[in-house]
Design an enzyme around this catalytic site. Sequence first.
Site, PDB file in Angstrom:
ATOM      1  N   GLU A   1     -79.934 -19.106  31.137  1.00  0.00           N
ATOM      2  CA  GLU A   1     -78.096 -18.202  30.545  1.00  0.00           C
ATOM      3  C   GLU A   1     -77.470 -16.905  31.515  1.00  0.00           C
ATOM      4  OE1 GLU A   1     -80.257 -19.847  28.156  1.00  0.00           O
ATOM      5  OE2 GLU A   1     -78.952 -21.918  28.362  1.00  0.00           O
TER       6      GLU A   1
ATOM      7  N   HIS B   1     -75.582 -26.601  18.329  1.00  0.00           N
ATOM      8  CA  HIS B   1     -75.331 -27.305  19.340  1.00  0.00           C
ATOM      9  C   HIS B   1     -74.069 -28.042  19.213  1.00  0.00           C
ATOM     10  CE1 HIS B   1     -79.350 -27.064  20.722  1.00  0.00           C
ATOM     11  NE2 HIS B   1     -79.325 -27.771  21.408  1.00  0.00           N
TER      12      HIS B   1
END
Lengths: 326, 325
Positions: free
Chosen positions: B58, B127
């Site tokens: 990321e 999530h």
Amino acid sequence: MKKLGKQDLLLMYRNLVRTRKFDELNIRMATEGKLLTFYHSCQGHEAIGVGACTGLRKDDYLYPHHRGHGLSYAIAKGVNPRECIAEHLGRATGWGGGITGFHTCVPEFGILGVGATIGSGFVLSVGFALAAKKRGEGQITIMFTGDGGIQRGQFHEAANMASVWKLPVVWVVENNQMAWFTPYRDTSAVEDIATLAASYNMPGEIVDGMDVLAVHTAVQKAVERARSGEGPSLIECKTYRYRSHSEGRPDVSHYLPRSKEEIAKWKERDPVKLFEEKLLKEKVLTKALIQKISQECDAEAEEAETFGFESPFPDPSNLSKMVYAP
Amino acid sequence: MKELSYWNAISEAIAEEMKRDETVFVIGENVQESPFLVTKGLVQQFGPDRVMDAPLSELAIAGATVGAAMAGYRPICDLTFADFIYCAADEVLMKAAQQYFSHNAKVNVPCVFLGVAGAGFGNGPEHSRIPAAMVMNNPGLKLVMPSTPYDAKGLMKAAIRDNNPVCFFFHKKCMPMKQEIPDEEYIIPLGVADVKRVGSDVTVVATSYMVHLALEAAKNLEDIISVEVIDLRSLVPLDIDAIITSVKKTGRVVVVDEDTECCGVAAEIGQQIMERAFDYLDAPVARVCAANMPIAGAAMEKYVIPQLAQVQNAIEAAAGSGFSA
């Protein structure tokens, strides 16, 4: 690789002296309480920026180290260092418009801006290099950081990505063996940073960071590799920080004073003196020329200080207009 | 006109912009297969150099996005889950958001951070978030959270053309929604709210999937309360004028947002309403948000995330309550 002529050598020497003088100016102004920000001296590191950035294309992307707040790199690329002084005085003529206090940003010389978290330049330089590769005009990216920088995840993610995509980037790590007050040897699993390159399938080279020509040669080789599409390189320059992490801080290792003997030993191989002696021996320099260059650089630093103090502050009413681009 | 799903409207917007502008490219994990569909099919059309499957990194993905944007490109960075913006906080919050300002407006950072957001599938605390308040609290970033296919397409095109970093959070629960989409090109400018239902008794200000809860609540209550539903569409810029106009009409307002309540989107909007329209309020500003706890997964999720009944109760309470004279 382009062979350096006499004029190139003289320019490199002059840029080493300019870097030292401008660093001294920043230190003096910090001591006098005139700087509106902090300062991280680059004394001991000068040969790296000057050696590496000499011979780059103007449109090559450059992400400087925080030591000297970009001085040696910008100087060698052709930027007028008075912009650095003005920035530190918070003036609108500074290279960040007096907004950040020290960030280097000179887009017309390929310096698109810097961050102030150490090591974050690794991933931004991947982006610059990705853009350069897409554009296909042979630009490369060169980025500098310290030994602390490779301890962040950004290095490892960037190294892997750039190697997989064969991006045109050269990473120069200035290993001065200290991150703030914590020695590299106590916080790193490997002795030589260059050995990490093998993990990411790219060349890693150890260079004497006090020798401007050694740095230049190693970086030029990596630059050529990058330009020809072969991917990234990692260069570790062994160097030493003469002063504390930043001005006004204690000069300690962990919490005890750093060894005076060790500092003195490194200063015997001072990068400016070392190159000066070499050029004297080769008769490129003379005592008279050394004195002349020194005086000219003093005058330039003095003018930069005056320029800084005579420049206006940024208009605070503009701040809110700069949060978003139109 | 053709009928498109929410995800398909987003992918069509990206494809149109990639066709129009060669500097637009997509970078992220699994963007070629696209588990959340919004970049599906692009690699076949534009090739792997413009739809780049990246390592699971990321920091490098977001950093490469920021760097390439500074160097003249318009990357679309797929964060996968919007929650993963926390992984790349240095790159998104400190670099993308601040480079333009801190360097005296010399270098733009035009890029999109794309993330699938929100709860509804029991996916647990890492999530399921919509990190909206955090983005709003970092000046320099824009924030778009569409609730319908039509809006998603027009807003995505505006986000890609914007000269700033734009976080574009699309909601999991909206994915299968379908809507008629015009054949001709259209763009919805950022910062323009949409009145999704006109009413006169209570204003509900909602974001993303919460717009649909608000509309459902409004319908259930239509015989007793006339509810106006404002879909903000983008939170930065915030169309505060649209909110104030409605509040002046109704005098009662409920802010419904799926992000965490504490220091959240609703808190900010409530404060701005108080500053601008205090004299028009007939009841305290109410809010329905995620509870102040991590988002629980599986069967416990609904005890954290706003549910229809809560929205409905809040509207009824707002309609019935008032300041005593």
